[in-house]
Write a protein that holds these residues in place. Structure first.
Motif, PDB file in Angstrom:
ATOM      1  N   GLU A   1       0.829  -1.200   0.000  1.00  0.00           N
ATOM      2  CA  GLU A   1       0.000   0.000   0.000  1.00  0.00           C
ATOM      3  C   GLU A   1       0.866   1.254   0.000  1.00  0.00           C
ATOM      4  N   ARG A   2       1.905   1.234   0.803  1.00  0.00           N
ATOM      5  CA  ARG A   2       2.767   2.414   0.867  1.00  0.00           C
ATOM      6  C   ARG A   2       3.443   2.673  -0.477  1.00  0.00           C
ATOM      7  N   GLU A   3       3.875   1.594  -1.119  1.00  0.00           N
ATOM      8  CA  GLU A   3       4.582   1.758  -2.387  1.00  0.00           C
ATOM      9  C   GLU A   3       3.644   2.229  -3.494  1.00  0.00           C
ATOM     10  N   GLN A   4       2.376   1.758  -3.458  1.00  0.00           N
ATOM     11  CA  GLN A   4       1.434   2.134  -4.504  1.00  0.00           C
ATOM     12  C   GLN A   4       0.639   3.391  -4.147  1.00  0.00           C
ATOM     13  N   GLY A   5       0.657   3.769  -2.856  1.00  0.00           N
ATOM     14  CA  GLY A   5      -0.125   4.917  -2.436  1.00  0.00           C
ATOM     15  C   GLY A   5      -1.606   4.638  -2.390  1.00  0.00           C
ATOM     16  N   ILE A   6      -2.018   3.392  -2.184  1.00  0.00           N
ATOM     17  CA  ILE A   6      -3.434   3.032  -2.127  1.00  0.00           C
ATOM     18  C   ILE A   6      -3.665   2.130  -0.922  1.00  0.00           C
ATOM     19  N   THR A   7      -4.942   1.964  -0.571  1.00  0.00           N
ATOM     20  CA  THR A   7      -5.330   1.030   0.480  1.00  0.00           C
ATOM     21  C   THR A   7      -5.844  -0.249  -0.155  1.00  0.00           C
ATOM     22  N   ILE A   8      -5.344  -1.398   0.295  1.00  0.00           N
ATOM     23  CA  ILE A   8      -5.747  -2.690  -0.251  1.00  0.00           C
ATOM     24  C   ILE A   8      -6.644  -3.428   0.731  1.00  0.00           C
ATOM     25  N   ASP A   9      -6.164  -3.606   1.954  1.00  0.00           N
ATOM     26  CA  ASP A   9      -6.923  -4.365   2.937  1.00  0.00           C
ATOM     27  C   ASP A   9      -7.739  -3.403   3.791  1.00  0.00           C
ATOM     28  N   VAL A  10      -8.664  -3.954   4.600  1.00  0.00           N
ATOM     29  CA  VAL A  10      -9.402  -3.137   5.556  1.00  0.00           C
ATOM     30  C   VAL A  10      -8.495  -2.898   6.761  1.00  0.00           C
ATOM     31  N   ALA A  11      -8.209  -1.631   7.054  1.00  0.00           N
ATOM     32  CA  ALA A  11      -7.330  -1.286   8.171  1.00  0.00           C
ATOM     33  C   ALA A  11      -8.194  -0.748   9.308  1.00  0.00           C
ATOM     34  N   TYR A  12      -8.186  -1.435  10.453  1.00  0.00           N
ATOM     35  CA  TYR A  12      -8.968  -1.014  11.610  1.00  0.00           C
ATOM     36  C   TYR A  12      -8.066  -0.235  12.565  1.00  0.00           C
ATOM     37  N   ARG A  13      -8.576   0.905  13.061  1.00  0.00           N
ATOM     38  CA  ARG A  13      -7.817   1.717  14.007  1.00  0.00           C
ATOM     39  C   ARG A  13      -8.730   2.164  15.148  1.00  0.00           C
ATOM     40  N   PHE A  14      -8.123   2.336  16.324  1.00  0.00           N
ATOM     41  CA  PHE A  14      -8.853   2.788  17.501  1.00  0.00           C
ATOM     42  C   PHE A  14      -8.365   4.177  17.877  1.00  0.00           C
ATOM     43  N   PHE A  15      -9.288   5.070  18.249  1.00  0.00           N
ATOM     44  CA  PHE A  15      -8.904   6.326  18.873  1.00  0.00           C
ATOM     45  C   PHE A  15     -10.041   6.782  19.775  1.00  0.00           C
ATOM     46  N   SER A  16      -9.795   7.828  20.542  1.00  0.00           N
ATOM     47  CA  SER A  16     -10.762   8.246  21.550  1.00  0.00           C
ATOM     48  C   SER A  16     -10.702   9.747  21.740  1.00  0.00           C
ATOM     49  N   THR A  17     -11.860  10.320  22.106  1.00  0.00           N
ATOM     50  CA  THR A  17     -11.921  11.724  22.517  1.00  0.00           C
ATOM     51  C   THR A  17     -12.525  11.761  23.923  1.00  0.00           C
ATOM     52  N   ASP A  18     -12.743  12.941  24.431  1.00  0.00           N
ATOM     53  CA  ASP A  18     -13.324  13.053  25.766  1.00  0.00           C
ATOM     54  C   ASP A  18     -14.746  12.513  25.809  1.00  0.00           C
ATOM     55  N   LYS A  19     -15.426  12.453  24.662  1.00  0.00           N
ATOM     56  CA  LYS A  19     -16.844  12.087  24.652  1.00  0.00           C
ATOM     57  C   LYS A  19     -17.123  10.657  24.215  1.00  0.00           C
ATOM     58  N   ARG A  20     -16.230  10.052  23.429  1.00  0.00           N
ATOM     59  CA  ARG A  20     -16.578   8.754  22.844  1.00  0.00           C
ATOM     60  C   ARG A  20     -15.329   8.018  22.385  1.00  0.00           C
ATOM     61  N   LYS A  21     -15.436   6.680  22.347  1.00  0.00           N
ATOM     62  CA  LYS A  21     -14.407   5.843  21.741  1.00  0.00           C
ATOM     63  C   LYS A  21     -14.820   5.538  20.297  1.00  0.00           C
ATOM     64  N   PHE A  22     -13.814   5.262  19.454  1.00  0.00           N
ATOM     65  CA  PHE A  22     -14.085   5.020  18.041  1.00  0.00           C
ATOM     66  C   PHE A  22     -13.267   3.841  17.523  1.00  0.00           C
ATOM     67  N   ILE A  23     -13.889   3.033  16.668  1.00  0.00           N
ATOM     68  CA  ILE A  23     -13.167   2.064  15.847  1.00  0.00           C
ATOM     69  C   ILE A  23     -13.493   2.407  14.400  1.00  0.00           C
ATOM     70  N   VAL A  24     -12.463   2.721  13.629  1.00  0.00           N
ATOM     71  CA  VAL A  24     -12.667   3.130  12.244  1.00  0.00           C
ATOM     72  C   VAL A  24     -12.043   2.103  11.315  1.00  0.00           C
ATOM     73  N   ALA A  25     -12.764   1.786  10.255  1.00  0.00           N
ATOM     74  CA  ALA A  25     -12.280   0.864   9.232  1.00  0.00           C
ATOM     75  C   ALA A  25     -12.013   1.647   7.959  1.00  0.00           C
ATOM     76  N   ASP A  26     -10.769   1.680   7.541  1.00  0.00           N
ATOM     77  CA  ASP A  26     -10.395   2.326   6.278  1.00  0.00           C
ATOM     78  C   ASP A  26     -10.511   1.275   5.187  1.00  0.00           C
ATOM     79  N   THR A  27     -11.501   1.434   4.306  1.00  0.00           N
ATOM     80  CA  THR A  27     -11.781   0.391   3.324  1.00  0.00           C
ATOM     81  C   THR A  27     -11.216   0.758   1.957  1.00  0.00           C
ATOM     82  N   PRO A  28     -10.915  -0.250   1.120  1.00  0.00           N
ATOM     83  CA  PRO A  28     -10.251   0.001  -0.160  1.00  0.00           C
ATOM     84  C   PRO A  28     -11.137   0.761  -1.140  1.00  0.00           C
ATOM     85  N   GLY A  29     -10.490   1.534  -1.999  1.00  0.00           N
ATOM     86  CA  GLY A  29     -11.228   2.266  -3.018  1.00  0.00           C
ATOM     87  C   GLY A  29     -11.302   1.566  -4.350  1.00  0.00           C
ATOM     88  N   HIS A  30     -10.342   0.677  -4.652  1.00  0.00           N
ATOM     89  CA  HIS A  30     -10.338  -0.001  -5.945  1.00  0.00           C
ATOM     90  C   HIS A  30     -11.542  -0.925  -6.089  1.00  0.00           C
TER      91      HIS A  30
END
Length: 634
Positions: free
Chosen positions: A85-114
């Motif tokens: 992905e880094r070499e092509q500059g695109i997203t291939i697989d579903v990448a799951y990430r966790f982050f949080s703010t003062d109000k809520r927790k989040f799980i985000v899935a970055d899904t492929p565009g191709h």
């Protein structure tokens, strides 16, 4: 190894307690290639202050390595973890990430565009509460924008943000933003998408991501983060729906305890509530709600519990416990939407496994009503579904299951199809409604059954399934075996491939789809003949393992004998009794097995006969010997 200081440990514990009580939002980003999905998520992670110093240092180094100019960090590198992905500059697989703010927790899935990774996008969306559809302000609405929008409508996504990104590259033009909004609304109206929030932004510069910034004073709506922190999550909605508890496990540690364990998919339940178990329809009341930490006065959607009932009723894994007033429906035939996710096409009539909640049953797509063109939304005829295709299909199961229409309850209306041979997930679908005929057709009891018919004939009914290439000798051997059985007073019938195609299957050709349907019909006829107490001999190429397995599954395990009549292809071509190989080699006969259509040899046949090594008489004797060994004949 040094130990953390008391102050650090205390801070960690405080941090974990704060996060434990926050709500959780699952969301996905989708859209066309290079719309800025990974950059947006990277900025969200950066702004949430959850990155370590070594991560920031690595991203700064990689930003220089992969071409980012100036002092700006390439936030996409926080998400695009695969080297490809880094070499092509695109997203291939579903990448799951966790982050949080003062109000809520989040799980985000970055899904492929191709387009070829559409199945990955469906995977990411399956458990999401909301979706962010990215649109490049320079390019507007593209093919993949329409494709992902259609999938959002298909999945029943109720909360959709259309993030019109890269506004910095169109001089933050309000006119361009309004133009894209108008175009998307017109398209979304055809899909029935209504609850849409449009946000103009620059993921790279940060405008309208966390704060409004000063470049777009004409926009007065929420920032993306403000939207994510306040939008309703599915768990809140699920609690308002009728009770659904798919049973995952019958918990019986001793004779005094019998509970039914699972996670509540929707609704709530209290001791004393009347319940109905589907598909059996049996009723009882809840006596206790048991958990590892003790009994509960009430359980709600999202909790895993064990219900103990007042009555001893038969409940198994896959059954659904519902409220007695609003129980789940039951049926064995449905209209469905189906997204095909495998390189091998979907063929009507081919058997698959269907997983719906905790239920796993045999399933067959009986008909593809039409395929949807995601660009125009036109309906087109289709005999098969290829990778990433979306079709409206009828689905038939081997038994009734408990369900809800997907738009009412995704947990009890969404399913996957699994390949029986490889155990790979090959399709994802949504149940629309039960077919009326599934409610009107019932098994009719008959007094004379298979056992009675077999006893009257003095034999054990069975299917002798001959499979192999054309010219291998299947029909010759099957004919000799039937003559020997007939001479011994056995009651038989021979179903031969060519003979069946003159009548029952005369409407079928030789495409893969037609071959699947050919064997499905023959398997059903063979099953009826076994029920009549006969020994049935079937002589068909039957090139695919899946269909041979389907035929085996239609009868009892000891009633099916697979006989692989094997010969090398060059020997079969030399015999060529019907001249078919010569026609195929000249290109006059398409889809001929062994030449331009595949043959999948049996992996574990009951009998393997090499006709280049033994005669047809010797082969027939070997089969009769096996029948005596299996006590099919005396």
């Amino acid at each position: 190894m040094s130990h953390a200081s008391p102050m650090i440990s205390e801070n960690i514990e405080t941090y974990l307690r704060e996060h434990e009580n926050k709500g959780l939002l699952r969301f996905i980003t989708c859209g066309s290639v290079d719309d800025g999905k990974s950059t947006l998520i990277g900025r969200l992670l950066f702004e949430s202050k959850l990155l370590f110093e070594d991560q920031l240092a690595a991203i700064e180094a990689d930003s220089k390595k992969y071409g980012t100019q100036g002092t700006e960090m390439d936030f996409a590198l926080l998400v695009d973890g695969l080297a490809a992905e880094r070499e092509q500059g695109i997203t291939i697989d579903v990448a799951y990430r966790f982050f949080s703010t003062d109000k809520r927790k989040f799980i985000v899935a970055d899904t492929p565009g191709h387009e070829q990774y559409t199945r990955n996008m469906v995977t990411g969306a399956s458990n999401a509460d909301a979706a962010i559809l990215m649109v490049d302000a320079r390019h507007g609405i593209l093919t993949q924008t329409r494709r992902h929008s259609f999938l959002m409508s298909l999945i029943g996504m109720r909360r959709l943000v259309v993030a019109i990104n890269k506004m910095d590259l169109v001089d933050y033009s309000k006119a361009r933003f309004d133009e894209i909004v108008e175009a998307y609304r017109a398209f979304a109206k055809q899909l029935g998408l209504e609850a849409i929030t449009f946000i103009p932004m620059s993921a790279l510069k940060g405008d309208n991501v966390i704060e409004h910034g000063h470049h777009m004073p004409w926009y007065h709506g929420p920032t993306l983060m403000a939207y994510l922190e306040t939008v309703e999550v599915d768990e809140e909605r699920q609690q308002r729906l009728p009770l659904r508890l798919p049973v995952q496990w019958v918990n019986r540690p001793n004779l005094d305890f019998r509970g039914f364990t699972g996670m509540i998919a929707s609704g709530s339940v209290k001791p004393g509530d009347a319940i109905r178990v589907q598909p059996s329809g049996k009723t009882s009341r809840v006596a206790r709600i048991y958990t590892f930490d003790g009994d509960l006065p009430e359980a709600i959607a999202g909790q895993s519990v064990t219900l103990l009932l007042e009555d001893e009723i038969d409940i198994s894994r896959g059954d659904v416990i519902s409220g007695v007033e609003q129980p789940a429906e039951t049926a064995d035939q449905f209209e469905t939407s189906l997204v095909w996710m495998h390189d091998e096409p979907l063929l009507p009539g081919r058997p698959y496994l269907m997983k719906l909640g905790t239920q796993t049953v045999s399933a067959t797509v009986t008909d593809i009503k039409y395929q949807v063109n995601v660009n125009t939304l036109d309906h087109t005829a289709a005999k098969q579904l290829d990778l990433n295709a979306i079709g409206i299909c009828t689905l038939s199961l081997n038994k009734a299951v408990a369900f809800d229409p997907y738009k009412e309850n995704a947990d009890t209306g969404g399913f996957i199809l699994i390949d029986r041979m490889t155990n790979n997930t090959v399709g994802a679908g949504m149940l629309h409604f039960a077919l009326r005929r599934s409610q009107n057709i019932h098994r009719q009891h008959v007094d004379i059954d298979k056992q009675a018919r077999a006893v009257s004939k003095g034999q054990h009914p069975a299917v002798l399934w001959f499979t192999g290439l054309s010219g291998a000798g299947k029909s010759t051997i099957a004919n000799r075996v039937e003559k020997k059985l007939h001479a011994a007073g056995q009651h038989t019938y021979l179903l031969d491939g060519d003979n069946v195609r003159h009548g029952l299957n005369r409407d079928l050709g030789f495409t893969d789809a037609d071959r699947v349907e050919n064997i499905r019909r023959v398997g059903e006829v063979a099953r009826l003949m076994v029920d009549a107490g006969l020994i049935v001999l079937t002589s068909f190429i039957s090139p695919f393992r899946s269909e041979r397995q389907l035929a085996r599954d239609l009868v009892e395990e000891d009633e099916f004998i697979e006989i692989f009549v094997d010969t090398p292809l060059d020997v079969a071509e030399q015999r060529d009794p019907k001249g078919l190989y010569r026609k195929a080699r000249r290109g006059e006969l398409k889809n001929f097995t062994g030449i331009d259509s595949a043959y999948e040899p049996p992996e574990n046949p009951d009998l393997h006969i090499r006709t280049d090594e033994i005669s047809s008489d010797e082969a027939a004797e070997a089969i009769i010997a096996l029948l005596r060994e299996r006590q099919i004949v005396a």
